[in-house]
Scaffold this motif. Structure first.
Motif, short mmCIF file in Angstrom:
data_model
loop_
_atom_site.label_atom_id
_atom_site.label_comp_id
_atom_site.label_asym_id
_atom_site.label_seq_id
_atom_site.Cartn_x
_atom_site.Cartn_y
_atom_site.Cartn_z
N GLY A 77 48.32 -5.17 -14.30
CA GLY A 77 48.94 -5.74 -13.11
C GLY A 77 48.66 -4.90 -11.88
O GLY A 77 48.35 -5.43 -10.80
N ALA A 78 48.74 -3.57 -12.02
CA ALA A 78 48.44 -2.69 -10.88
C ALA A 78 46.97 -2.74 -10.51
O ALA A 78 46.61 -2.76 -9.32
CB ALA A 78 48.86 -1.26 -11.22
N GLY A 110 56.74 -0.11 -9.44
CA GLY A 110 57.36 1.01 -10.14
C GLY A 110 58.75 0.66 -10.67
O GLY A 110 59.13 1.09 -11.77
N ALA A 111 59.50 -0.15 -9.91
CA ALA A 111 60.82 -0.57 -10.38
C ALA A 111 60.71 -1.41 -11.64
O ALA A 111 61.55 -1.31 -12.54
CB ALA A 111 61.53 -1.36 -9.27
N GLY A 112 59.66 -2.21 -11.74
CA GLY A 112 59.43 -2.99 -12.95
C GLY A 112 59.16 -2.11 -14.15
O GLY A 112 59.66 -2.35 -15.26
N ARG A 113 58.36 -1.04 -13.95
CA ARG A 113 58.07 -0.13 -15.05
C ARG A 113 59.35 0.57 -15.52
O ARG A 113 59.58 0.74 -16.71
CB ARG A 113 57.05 0.94 -14.62
CG ARG A 113 55.80 0.40 -13.93
CD ARG A 113 54.81 -0.26 -14.88
NE ARG A 113 55.30 -1.38 -15.61
CZ ARG A 113 55.52 -2.61 -15.12
NH1 ARG A 113 55.32 -2.86 -13.85
NH2 ARG A 113 55.95 -3.59 -15.90
N LEU A 114 60.18 0.98 -14.55
CA LEU A 114 61.43 1.65 -14.88
C LEU A 114 62.39 0.71 -15.60
O LEU A 114 63.05 1.09 -16.57
CB LEU A 114 62.08 2.20 -13.60
CG LEU A 114 63.39 2.97 -13.78
CD1 LEU A 114 63.16 4.21 -14.63
CD2 LEU A 114 63.97 3.35 -12.42
N ALA A 115 62.44 -0.54 -15.14
CA ALA A 115 63.35 -1.51 -15.76
C ALA A 115 62.98 -1.77 -17.21
O ALA A 115 63.85 -1.83 -18.09
CB ALA A 115 63.32 -2.82 -14.96
N VAL A 116 61.69 -1.92 -17.50
CA VAL A 116 61.26 -2.17 -18.88
C VAL A 116 61.50 -0.94 -19.74
O VAL A 116 61.92 -1.04 -20.90
CB VAL A 116 59.78 -2.58 -18.91
CG1 VAL A 116 59.28 -2.71 -20.34
CG2 VAL A 116 59.58 -3.89 -18.17
N ALA A 129 63.60 -10.13 -14.58
CA ALA A 129 63.58 -10.38 -13.14
C ALA A 129 63.00 -9.17 -12.39
O ALA A 129 62.19 -9.33 -11.46
CB ALA A 129 64.99 -10.68 -12.64
N ALA A 130 63.41 -7.96 -12.80
CA ALA A 130 62.90 -6.76 -12.13
C ALA A 130 61.41 -6.58 -12.36
O ALA A 130 60.67 -6.14 -11.47
CB ALA A 130 63.67 -5.54 -12.65
N ASP A 131 60.94 -6.93 -13.56
CA ASP A 131 59.53 -6.75 -13.89
C ASP A 131 58.64 -7.79 -13.22
O ASP A 131 57.56 -7.47 -12.72
CB ASP A 131 59.36 -6.81 -15.41
CG ASP A 131 57.93 -6.56 -15.85
OD1 ASP A 131 57.26 -5.72 -15.23
OD2 ASP A 131 57.49 -7.21 -16.81
N VAL A 132 59.10 -9.03 -13.20
CA VAL A 132 58.27 -10.12 -12.67
C VAL A 132 58.33 -10.19 -11.16
O VAL A 132 57.50 -10.87 -10.53
CB VAL A 132 58.71 -11.45 -13.33
CG1 VAL A 132 57.94 -12.64 -12.76
CG2 VAL A 132 58.51 -11.40 -14.84
N ALA A 133 59.26 -9.47 -10.53
CA ALA A 133 59.37 -9.50 -9.07
C ALA A 133 58.08 -9.07 -8.40
O ALA A 133 57.66 -9.67 -7.39
CB ALA A 133 60.53 -8.59 -8.62
N MET A 169 56.32 -13.69 -18.07
CA MET A 169 57.63 -14.32 -18.22
C MET A 169 57.89 -14.72 -19.67
O MET A 169 58.97 -14.47 -20.22
CB MET A 169 57.70 -15.56 -17.32
CG MET A 169 57.71 -15.26 -15.83
SD MET A 169 57.72 -16.82 -14.87
CE MET A 169 57.86 -16.19 -13.19
N LEU A 170 56.89 -15.35 -20.30
CA LEU A 170 57.05 -15.79 -21.68
C LEU A 170 57.19 -14.61 -22.63
O LEU A 170 57.88 -14.70 -23.65
CB LEU A 170 55.87 -16.67 -22.09
CG LEU A 170 55.77 -18.02 -21.37
CD1 LEU A 170 54.48 -18.75 -21.76
CD2 LEU A 170 56.99 -18.89 -21.70
N PHE A 171 56.53 -13.51 -22.31
CA PHE A 171 56.67 -12.30 -23.11
C PHE A 171 58.14 -11.86 -23.12
O PHE A 171 58.70 -11.53 -24.17
CB PHE A 171 55.78 -11.19 -22.52
CG PHE A 171 55.65 -9.97 -23.39
CD1 PHE A 171 54.48 -9.74 -24.10
CD2 PHE A 171 56.67 -9.03 -23.48
CE1 PHE A 171 54.34 -8.61 -24.90
CE2 PHE A 171 56.55 -7.90 -24.27
CZ PHE A 171 55.37 -7.69 -24.98
#
Length: 407
Positions: A77-78, A110-116, A129-133, A169-171
């Motif tokens: 993604g990055a 980075g927030a998505g990585r931390l959330a996961v 939601a945090a990851d897909v944002a 999302m499906l993941f």
């Protein structure tokens, strides 16, 4: 090119040079190629520690699922963000995104990585939601730029990125419902989208860059032009990946994958890969693309005869090989070109390529009993060494003051 198209390009160059903040925020490729490379290192190290029983993750995902998600949707993604944010000004003639808005995008990633990584502390849907944002924000931004620049021919690439987001999302849906998401429809859709992107983008840049180098070297034999073979291979690739994503147990998928793999090999052979073996910056592109047909063939054989080719080893030909090596190649080329550096790979950079390539081959071997665990561990060490060397090589380029050039 009309004057109207030239003027934004010149303004883009001036805007980048006049940015007075941190140099890493002066163009999209800089921060995202940096965080992608660092994350390829950190995520691999965290996964190895998690497998060893060290409580480094607070994720709701099991270690294998977390590893699969972060290497596909986190790392790639990055890398895709860096590629698209750098390519869009060329596609549209509009000004590049830089500065604090760019920093905001990196922060959302980075927030998505931390959330996961800490998802056990929150609901699965808040994690999603945090990851897909981040990819959603990037999609809206790129769509706005493409529409404003009327660059409609690039909509198929943006549509593929949309499927990549849907896969993510499906993941999360699979994981939230207690299914093994690393082998679910979201994972397959994400991988399939990545392989289709490599087929499309690789088909544009590899023959073009190879042709330019061969012409400069005074060679008469050049890569074949895009033609009916390429169209048939791309159509069959899209069909095969769709069936695999939606109907992975289809009795036709193994034979279809083998046919597509053979077609992809023929396509690659028409690009004169052997003629650029002296330039690592080019052969790494060909090597990365080679894992596309190898993955098709291996996955096809995996379905035909259990044990002949293990599924996990075959899948890593795509994941670590096709995605891992092709992103290294694209990041290298884009970073050198936009920094005004010679388009040539130094011995240190070539060593990084070779380390990651050897890592992929050992990861494939690790799926067999002969690997017996040792091959996977050595593969991980080589991966870490290769990406560490790669990051060390490009760090000064990503951090340097922008040079005066046209975009």
């Amino acid at each position: 090119m009309s004057d109207a198209r030239k003027k934004p390009a010149q303004n883009s160059s001036s805007r980048v040079r006049n940015w007075s903040g941190p140099s890493v925020l002066s163009f999209g490729y800089r921060p995202f190629f940096l965080v992608a490379s660092v994350w390829a290192l950190l995520a691999m190290a965290l996964w190895l520690l998690a497998l060893a029983g060290v409580p480094v993750l607070g994720s709701r995902f099991d270690p294998i699922t977390w590893h699969a998600h972060e290497m596909l949707f986190g790392y790639l993604g990055a890398a895709l963000a860096g590629f698209m944010l750098t390519a869009v000004p060329n596609w549209t003639g509009r000004l590049p995104v830089l500065g604090w808005p760019l920093a905001g995008l990196v922060a959302i990633w980075g927030a998505g990585r931390l959330a996961v990584a800490t998802s056990s502390l929150m609901s699965p849907y808040l994690t999603a939601a945090a990851d897909v944002a981040f990819p959603l924000a990037l999609f809206v931004l790129i769509l706005r730029e493409v529409a404003a620049g009327r660059s409609w021919k690039n909509l198929p690439l943006l549509a593929l990125f949309g499927f990549f987001i849907l896969g993510n999302m499906l993941f999360h849906v699979d994981a939230a419902q207690g299914r093994f998401a690393a082998n679910g429809v979201g994972m397959r859709l994400g991988v399939a989208t990545a392989i289709m992107l490599i087929s499309l983008v690789g088909g544009r840049v590899i023959p073009s860059f190879t042709r330019n180098w061969l012409v400069k070297a005074g060679r008469a034999a050049l890569p074949a032009a895009f033609g009916i073979i390429d169209k048939l291979v791309l159509i069959s690739t899209a069909l095969a990946l769709f069936i695999w994503t939606v109907f992975p147990s289809s009795p036709l998928i193994s034979e279809l994958f083998i046919l597509v793999g053979m077609g992809q090999l023929v396509r690659l052979m028409r690009w004169r890969s052997w003629a650029v073996r002296q330039e690592p910056l080019l052969w790494v592109l060909h090597a990365g693309y080679l894992f596309v047909p190898l993955g098709f063939l291996a996955l096809g054989l995996s379905g035909l005869s259990t044990g002949l080719v293990p599924f996990l080893g075959a899948l890593h030909l795509w994941m670590a090989g096709g995605i891992g090596i092709m992103t290294l190649a694209i990041i290298s080329r884009a970073s050198l070109a936009h920094a005004g550096k010679p388009l040539h790979a130094s011995p240190r950079l070539a060593m990084a390529y070779n380390l990651v390539l050897l890592s992929v081959l050992l990861r494939f071997l690790a799926a067999y009993p002969v690997g017996n665990g040792w091959a996977a561990h050595i593969s991980a060490i080589l991966w870490l060494a290769g990406y560490a060397l790669f990051t060390w090589h490009f760090w000064p380029i990503w951090m340097a003051k922008p040079v005066a050039r046209r975009f």
